[in-house]
Design a protein around this motif. Structure first.
Motif, PDB file in Angstrom:
ATOM      1  N   SER A 155       0.669  -1.136   0.073  1.00  9.80           N
ATOM      2  CA  SER A 155       0.207   0.002  -0.014  1.00  9.80           C
ATOM      3  C   SER A 155       1.095   1.223  -0.058  1.00  9.80           C
ATOM      4  CB  SER A 155      -0.730   0.120   1.131  1.00  9.80           C
ATOM      5  OG  SER A 155      -0.053   0.208   2.426  1.00  9.80           O
ATOM      6  N   ILE A 156       0.143   2.430  -0.327  1.00 10.21           N
ATOM      7  CA  ILE A 156       1.070   3.632  -0.361  1.00 10.21           C
ATOM      8  C   ILE A 156       1.706   3.719   0.997  1.00 10.21           C
ATOM      9  CG2 ILE A 156       0.732   6.053  -0.559  1.00 10.21           C
ATOM     10  CD1 ILE A 156      -1.574   5.555  -2.434  1.00 10.21           C
ATOM     11  N   LYS A 157       0.720   3.696   2.215  1.00  8.50           N
ATOM     12  CA  LYS A 157       1.370   3.653   3.507  1.00  8.50           C
ATOM     13  C   LYS A 157       2.663   2.634   3.947  1.00  8.50           C
ATOM     14  CE  LYS A 157       0.023   3.322   8.367  1.00  8.50           C
ATOM     15  NZ  LYS A 157      -0.892   3.132   9.371  1.00  8.50           N
ATOM     16  N   GLU A 158       2.415   1.733   3.492  1.00 10.87           N
ATOM     17  CA  GLU A 158       3.811   0.677   3.627  1.00 10.87           C
ATOM     18  C   GLU A 158       4.771   1.021   2.588  1.00 10.87           C
ATOM     19  OE1 GLU A 158       1.669  -2.816   2.350  1.00 10.87           O
ATOM     20  OE2 GLU A 158       1.325  -3.549   4.296  1.00 10.87           O
ATOM     21  N   ASP A 159       4.592   1.752   1.234  1.00  9.67           N
ATOM     22  CA  ASP A 159       5.863   2.109   0.969  1.00  9.67           C
ATOM     23  C   ASP A 159       6.395   3.460   1.558  1.00  9.67           C
ATOM     24  OD1 ASP A 159       5.244   0.398  -1.145  1.00  9.67           O
ATOM     25  OD2 ASP A 159       3.989   1.572  -2.427  1.00  9.67           O
ATOM     26  N   PHE A 160       5.398   4.306   2.221  1.00 11.93           N
ATOM     27  CA  PHE A 160       5.936   5.370   2.966  1.00 11.93           C
ATOM     28  C   PHE A 160       6.980   4.780   3.963  1.00 11.93           C
ATOM     29  CE2 PHE A 160       4.760   9.579   5.502  1.00 11.93           C
ATOM     30  CZ  PHE A 160       5.966   9.955   4.786  1.00 11.93           C
ATOM     31  N   ILE A 161       6.289   3.873   4.947  1.00 13.16           N
ATOM     32  CA  ILE A 161       7.106   3.464   6.114  1.00 13.16           C
ATOM     33  C   ILE A 161       8.415   2.850   5.590  1.00 13.16           C
ATOM     34  CG2 ILE A 161       7.222   1.631   7.788  1.00 13.16           C
ATOM     35  CD1 ILE A 161       4.152   1.742   7.817  1.00 13.16           C
ATOM     36  N   GLU A 162       8.495   2.266   4.417  1.00 12.43           N
ATOM     37  CA  GLU A 162       9.709   1.738   4.019  1.00 12.43           C
ATOM     38  C   GLU A 162      10.599   2.906   3.543  1.00 12.43           C
ATOM     39  OE1 GLU A 162      12.816  -0.978   2.837  1.00 12.43           O
ATOM     40  OE2 GLU A 162      10.931  -1.083   4.056  1.00 12.43           O
ATOM     41  N   ALA A 163      10.191   3.878   2.791  1.00  8.71           N
ATOM     42  CA  ALA A 163      10.941   5.004   2.440  1.00  8.71           C
ATOM     43  C   ALA A 163      11.438   5.678   3.676  1.00  8.71           C
ATOM     44  CB  ALA A 163      10.138   6.150   1.792  1.00  8.71           C
ATOM     45  N   LEU A 164      10.767   5.832   4.628  1.00 11.68           N
ATOM     46  CA  LEU A 164      11.261   6.403   6.106  1.00 11.68           C
ATOM     47  C   LEU A 164      12.267   5.539   6.721  1.00 11.68           C
ATOM     48  CD1 LEU A 164       7.858   7.605   7.588  1.00 11.68           C
ATOM     49  CD2 LEU A 164       9.784   9.158   6.973  1.00 11.68           C
ATOM     50  N   ARG A 165      12.051   4.400   6.665  1.00  8.50           N
ATOM     51  CA  ARG A 165      13.004   3.389   7.249  1.00  8.50           C
ATOM     52  C   ARG A 165      14.362   3.375   6.557  1.00  8.50           C
ATOM     53  NH1 ARG A 165      15.587  -1.193   6.650  1.00  8.50           N
ATOM     54  NH2 ARG A 165      14.607  -1.466   4.522  1.00  8.50           N
TER      55      ARG A 165
END
Length: 285
Positions: free
Chosen positions: A2-12
């Motif tokens: 999901s977009i949220k999961e992608d964002f979490i990964e980008a932050l990580r």
């Protein structure tokens, strides 16, 4: 994903690249992803209190993180020490003491308002409270004031306490007070309402170590159904608890005053018990 999961990964990924403690060891990035997802592709203004590094070291891991994941954001950072080595087209750093309300007001007037303000500064009780009280009004409607590492309210090295947690004026106390702030339109007593600031908050999200206060998009709404109900409930409240009003107001103004009162009461009771015991010991019968 999901977009949220992608964002979490980008932050990580960015957090590990820049050595940002929001990702490791704190894992705050998951919560930031939940609340700041809508900001990814839009221009907005973010202020972070505390740039990082010790004293005159450069720091700036968080600012670099935000620059990476928010390509349209204008990012501001304040610190006690100059960090101009971090300045770029979208990152601007300034020297400003978060414990100085006059300096904070002057800075906000010149560079605010902001969509997001993050306090990751000294973590000292007085500094966190000064920044919160001074800057919450500079968060735009729908935006967030983020308080990181608020658990320092429990640690004496940051002027907090676990033993005196219910009597000290701390960021944790004000997070709890935020429930009252959200419900300020439903208060009956004008005396009590005067001690509850009108911050325009309509959401509070508290996680282990980090909290998000969201500014309302409009005016807070009262659920009081009628003027008759208001008058009736105010009268009932006064009948039940009015005799304690002075004590309640003193505690609202300074929580430590309650501790002082209890200590005086304890001493008075102990003295009376000892006086009675002395009389009993003197009685020959």
């Amino acid at each position: 994903m999901s977009i949220k999961e992608d964002f979490i990964e980008a932050l990580r990924v960015a957090g590990h690249e820049f050595g940002c403690d929001k990702v490791s060891p704190h894992n705050y990035h998951v919560f930031y992803a939940a609340h700041l997802l809508d900001y990814i592709d839009r221009p907005f203004r973010l202020l972070e209190i505390g740039i990082g590094g010790e004293d005159r070291e450069t720091g700036g891991a968080s600012l670099k993180l935000w620059e990476r994941v928010f390509p349209s954001a204008h990012i501001y950072g304040i610190d006690l020490y100059p960090k101009t080595a971090l300045d770029s087209e979208r990152i601007k750093t300034f020297v400003c003491d978060q414990g100085d309300p006059v300096a904070l007001e002057a800075f906000a007037r010149q560079h605010g308002p902001f969509d997001v303000i993050i306090d990751d500064g000294s973590h000292k009780r007085s500094d966190q409270l000064t920044s919160l009280f001074s800057l919450i009004k500079w968060v735009l409607p729908g935006g967030y004031y983020v308080l990181e590492d608020y658990f320092t309210s429990y640690w004496p090295v940051y002027d907090g306490s676990t033993l005196a947690k219910d009597f000290l004026d701390t960021p944790v106390r004000w997070l709890k007070q935020t429930v009252d702030i959200i419900n300020r339109p439903n208060f009956l007593s004008p005396e009590s309402k005067a001690f509850v600031p009108d911050w325009g908050i309509d959401e509070l999200h508290v996680y282990a170590g980090v909290s998000f206060l969201k500014k309302a998009q409009g005016q807070g709404r009262s659920e009081i159904p009628s003027e008759e109900f208001f008058e009736n409930q105010l009268e009932l409240d006064e009948l039940r608890y009015g005799r304690f009003k002075e004590t309640f107001m003193a505690y609202a103004q300074d929580p430590m005053s309650n501790l002082i009162f209890l200590e005086k009461l304890k001493t008075l009771v102990e003295n009376n018990i000892n006086a009675v015991k002395d009389l009993t010991d003197e009685d020959p019968s």
